[in-house]
Scaffold this motif. Structure first.
Motif, PDB file in Angstrom:
ATOM      1  N   UNK A 266       1.104  -0.938   0.306  1.00 26.45           N
ATOM      2  CA  UNK A 266      -0.005  -0.170  -0.301  1.00 26.45           C
ATOM      3  C   UNK A 266       0.651   1.380  -0.106  1.00 26.45           C
ATOM      4  N   UNK A 267       2.394   0.957  -0.147  1.00 25.78           N
ATOM      5  CA  UNK A 267       2.875   2.318  -0.546  1.00 25.78           C
ATOM      6  C   UNK A 267       3.371   2.468  -1.771  1.00 25.78           C
ATOM      7  N   UNK A 268       3.023   4.095  -1.566  1.00 26.73           N
ATOM      8  CA  UNK A 268       3.985   4.366  -3.086  1.00 26.73           C
ATOM      9  C   UNK A 268       4.640   5.769  -2.950  1.00 26.73           C
TER      10      UNK A 268
ATOM     11  N   UNK B  17      -3.406   7.472   1.222  1.00 26.84           N
ATOM     12  CA  UNK B  17      -3.453   8.774   1.980  1.00 26.84           C
ATOM     13  C   UNK B  17      -1.930   9.287   1.600  1.00 26.84           C
ATOM     14  N   UNK B  18      -2.153  10.416   1.317  1.00 26.03           N
ATOM     15  CA  UNK B  18      -0.770  11.497   1.309  1.00 26.03           C
ATOM     16  C   UNK B  18      -0.518  11.759   2.469  1.00 26.03           C
ATOM     17  N   UNK B  19       1.370  11.309   2.802  1.00 23.10           N
ATOM     18  CA  UNK B  19       1.451  11.354   4.375  1.00 23.10           C
ATOM     19  C   UNK B  19       2.247  13.452   4.116  1.00 23.10           C
ATOM     20  N   UNK B  20       1.289  13.682   5.150  1.00 27.14           N
ATOM     21  CA  UNK B  20       1.412  15.419   4.935  1.00 27.14           C
ATOM     22  C   UNK B  20       3.048  15.449   5.695  1.00 27.14           C
ATOM     23  N   UNK B  21       4.010  16.187   5.050  1.00 23.92           N
ATOM     24  CA  UNK B  21       5.761  16.088   5.464  1.00 23.92           C
ATOM     25  C   UNK B  21       6.016  16.893   4.028  1.00 23.92           C
ATOM     26  N   UNK B  22       7.105  17.861   4.689  1.00 16.97           N
ATOM     27  CA  UNK B  22       7.577  18.495   3.337  1.00 16.97           C
ATOM     28  C   UNK B  22       9.684  17.838   2.567  1.00 16.97           C
ATOM     29  N   UNK B  23       9.460  18.627   2.297  1.00 20.15           N
ATOM     30  CA  UNK B  23      11.752  17.927   1.908  1.00 20.15           C
ATOM     31  C   UNK B  23      11.701  19.072   2.744  1.00 20.15           C
TER      32      UNK B  23
END
Length: 183
Positions: free
Chosen positions: A109-111, A154-160
């Motif tokens: 379930x990972x992308x 679900x996109x994990x909230x967080x930034x590079x």
């Protein structure tokens, strides 16, 4: 001991990412492996830390367990993270990467998507400590501007985090190739 005096234990690629919240705390870490050859076999794997859990996903779970315990647990990027025993999952890990466009990974379930290559440069050291022993590492690294981690749709909230200079940018998300580890 120098690279020439050490024997190769792994050849491949190990792109990775750390995503941060607005306060600068790590919210997710992923280490993606494409192993062309190693003393433990070849294959692809993901080592993922999120929400206090560690997941290791690979078709060859023995190879993946070695990558997680021998390499990833020693990486500076995971220092300070609570690192419980991983949940190991057998599944095909599909990796598409090039140093011009970026990376796409799918497993279970990972992308993971990475894009916006900022630079390409070589890196080498004879002093990378793994399992209490200095190793040699050489690779080509390409820091990227953007990365996205999706779990269960679900996109994990967080930034590079991107920093460095225009001549030598760095990023908490990066591609690698021509990666050779020696012991």
């Amino acid at each position: 001991m120098t690279q020439q005096q050490r024997r190769i234990i792994l050849a491949g690629a190990n792109p990775g990412l750390r995503l941060f919240d607005a306060g600068g705390q790590v919210v997710a870490f992923a280490s993606i492996w494409t192993v062309d050859w190693s003393i433990r076999g070849a294959g692809t794997a993901i080592v993922l830390w999120y929400d206090g859990r560690v997941r290791v996903i690979a078709d060859d779970v023995d190879l993946a367990a070695w990558l997680e315990s021998y390499f990833v647990r020693s990486f500076l990027e995971v220092q300070g993270l609570v690192w419980p025993e991983p949940v190991i999952e057998r599944d095909l890990v599909q990796v598409s990467m090039n140093l011009a466009a970026g990376l796409s990974v799918k497993a279970a379930d990972v992308q993971i998507e990475m894009s916006g290559v900022l630079d390409r440069r070589t890196f080498a050291t004879d002093n990378f400590l793994l399992d209490g022993v200095d190793h040699s590492l050489s690779l080509v690294i390409a820091p990227v501007r953007a990365a996205r981690l999706t779990l269960g749709g679900e996109t994990i909230p967080g930034n590079v985090q991107v920093d460095g200079t225009p001549e030598r940018p760095s990023s908490s998300a990066f591609l690698t190739t021509a990666e050779v580890w020696r012991r």
